[in-house]
Scaffold this motif. Sequence first.
Motif, PDB file in Angstrom:
ATOM      1  N   GLU B  12      65.056  72.158  -7.452  1.00 31.20           N
ATOM      2  CA  GLU B  12      63.516  72.895  -7.679  1.00 31.20           C
ATOM      3  C   GLU B  12      63.286  74.137  -6.455  1.00 31.20           C
ATOM      4  O   GLU B  12      63.238  74.251  -5.371  1.00 31.20           O
ATOM      5  CB  GLU B  12      62.538  71.770  -6.822  1.00 31.20           C
ATOM      6  CG  GLU B  12      61.535  71.670  -7.604  1.00 31.20           C
ATOM      7  CD  GLU B  12      60.147  70.698  -6.797  1.00 31.20           C
ATOM      8  OE1 GLU B  12      60.915  69.562  -7.564  1.00 31.20           O
ATOM      9  OE2 GLU B  12      59.638  70.895  -6.968  1.00 31.20           O
ATOM     10  N   GLU B  26      61.946  73.262 -11.784  1.00 31.14           N
ATOM     11  CA  GLU B  26      61.880  71.757 -11.433  1.00 31.14           C
ATOM     12  C   GLU B  26      62.896  71.048 -11.669  1.00 31.14           C
ATOM     13  O   GLU B  26      63.148  71.116 -12.796  1.00 31.14           O
ATOM     14  CB  GLU B  26      60.175  71.347 -12.008  1.00 31.14           C
ATOM     15  CG  GLU B  26      59.634  70.354 -11.683  1.00 31.14           C
ATOM     16  CD  GLU B  26      58.158  69.510 -12.106  1.00 31.14           C
ATOM     17  OE1 GLU B  26      58.256  70.084 -13.697  1.00 31.14           O
ATOM     18  OE2 GLU B  26      57.791  68.768 -12.123  1.00 31.14           O
ATOM     19  N   LYS B  27      63.073  70.444 -10.939  1.00 28.51           N
ATOM     20  CA  LYS B  27      64.401  69.027 -10.768  1.00 28.51           C
ATOM     21  C   LYS B  27      65.466  69.766 -12.451  1.00 28.51           C
ATOM     22  O   LYS B  27      65.560  69.010 -13.587  1.00 28.51           O
ATOM     23  CB  LYS B  27      64.042  68.035 -11.718  1.00 28.51           C
ATOM     24  CG  LYS B  27      63.127  66.915 -10.901  1.00 28.51           C
ATOM     25  CD  LYS B  27      63.623  65.693 -11.168  1.00 28.51           C
ATOM     26  CE  LYS B  27      63.158  65.103  -9.781  1.00 28.51           C
ATOM     27  NZ  LYS B  27      62.304  64.879  -8.983  1.00 28.51           N
TER      28      LYS B  27
END
Lengths: 272, 258
Positions: B12, B26-27
């Motif tokens: 992230e 994100e992720k």
Amino acid sequence: MTQSIAELGQLERRAAWRAKILPAIGIILFLVIWEVAVRLLNIASYLLPPPTEVLVMIVEHFDALLKHSGVTAYEMLLGYFMAIAVAVPLAILTTASRSFDNFITPIILFFQTVPKIALAPLFLVWFGVGTLPKVLVAFLISFFPIIIDTAVGLRSISPEMIDLARSMGASNFQIFTRFRLPTSLPYMFSGLKVGATLAVVGAVVGEFVGADKGLGYMLLVTNSNLQTALMFGVIVALTIQGLLLFYIVQFLENILIPWHITVRSGQEHGTL
Amino acid sequence: MAEPFIRLRNVEKQYLTRNGIVLAVEKVNFDIYESEFVAIVGPSGCGKTTILKMIAGLIPYTLGEITIAGKLVNRPQINLGIIFQDSVLLDWRDVLDNVLLQIDIRNLDRKEYEPKALELLRDVGLDGFEHKKPYELSGGMKQRVSICRGLVHDPPLLLMDEPFGSLDALTREQISMDIQHLWMEKRKTALLITHSIPEAVLLADRVVVMTPRPGRVAEIIDIDLPRPRRLDRLPEEFNEYTGHIRGIFQDSGVLHLE
Ligand SMILES: Nc1ncnc2c1ncn2[C@@H]1O[C@H](COP(=O)(O)OP(=O)(O)OP(=O)(O)O)[C@@H](O)[C@H]1O
Ligand SMILES: [Mg+2]
């Protein structure tokens, strides 16, 4: 329309020739009109001497002009080199350290805003009529374009270039010497050129305030004696001096950064 | 299957800006295996460059873990070659010296690498231009020089951030063919970032499709097409792959076809 390479070469040679000959014609034309106008309109010599009379004066007072030129040249060069010696390291420090930048930049800006000409009388009070106050004015006046353009140049490197350097394992020192500094040279030189033309102004302003030698002094003396033709001679000497320094710097630029000369589109990013 | 060469786990990235925190990536989870050619496609601003820079160790990640050959990435990685959208050549060095910049900065033996540099330049059609300065080259030629610079030290990993981004369509095609040719010859692990779906499918073994910001992995697609792939002889499946990826973008609202 078709155009062979031979024709193109001819056109280019002609253009180069024109670029040399036209300015010369312009100057000569200007001098001739000046001469003729002064003689036809019977303008008094103490108001506007004809160019031939200026030339005669220059020849007649050549020794004096040379002697005073030497004095002014010395002040100008000393101030100019001091400006380079201080401005370039300072510019490097401001780009190297954000805190130093925050600390020094307002101070520099403050001194830049103060009219340097107004400081000249103060220097006279502090340092007397010797060489030092002239050198200081020349220094101050040529300092700012050099530091500002150098700092801009040092910051002009692209972030990708730095990423590239770091991916090659370049140290901070290498990034500075191999990437940042060479990138800044074209900017630095435009500052150096502007500074060169200003240094002569600084030396003369310093002499105006109080001096017993130098071209600025000679200018004041000839002025008060209404020797206008000789005064023009002094102005010619000053101009030659400023141009000479400018062209020397430009010559160094051509040698040091040939890659830039050839791509330059004729515009300079100078600051005044 | 063997251990992945590059491994991204729940990566992230948040940027701190004047207007607060921007969640750029994100992720993100994906792996790149040795000698594999992976492409990332995604809309502008979805964090592709961010991912590449995190892998190269040029910017830190906020959460998660990136490893290359089992080692945690926590500083600039030097065992790789990078090609940017802009060729970032040094104006004061000629073509050969720009390629050999890699060698100079790394303190390697110039003599040993010079023949290699010349060979690479020949491979991309730049023989005869070794001693030209960058300003004497076209944009496409400059980009080819930067490709040679990315490969001359024989790195095990090649990272490319939109290397065709600033080129015209014809040059793009030619350089993507050059890259395929070089890759087939050397089989380096390669990561290509691009906006172009056909380019990704043309070059990659696997395509990572990203969502708009904050960037997440929407899907990873195996491209099962024989090489060399040629633009003038594209099989049926090529259009199926590109159509499928287009479909993903339509679903995530990136593409509106009406
Ligand atoms: N240095 C930075 N500071 C703050 N925000 C940033 C920074 N770099 C990128 N961002 C933000 O992170 C997001 C992802 O940026 P990134 O450059 O990785 O996108 P990208 O997918 O490469 O886009 P493009 O295809 O246009 O190159 C964007 O929203 C951008 O505004
Ligand atoms: Mg990008």
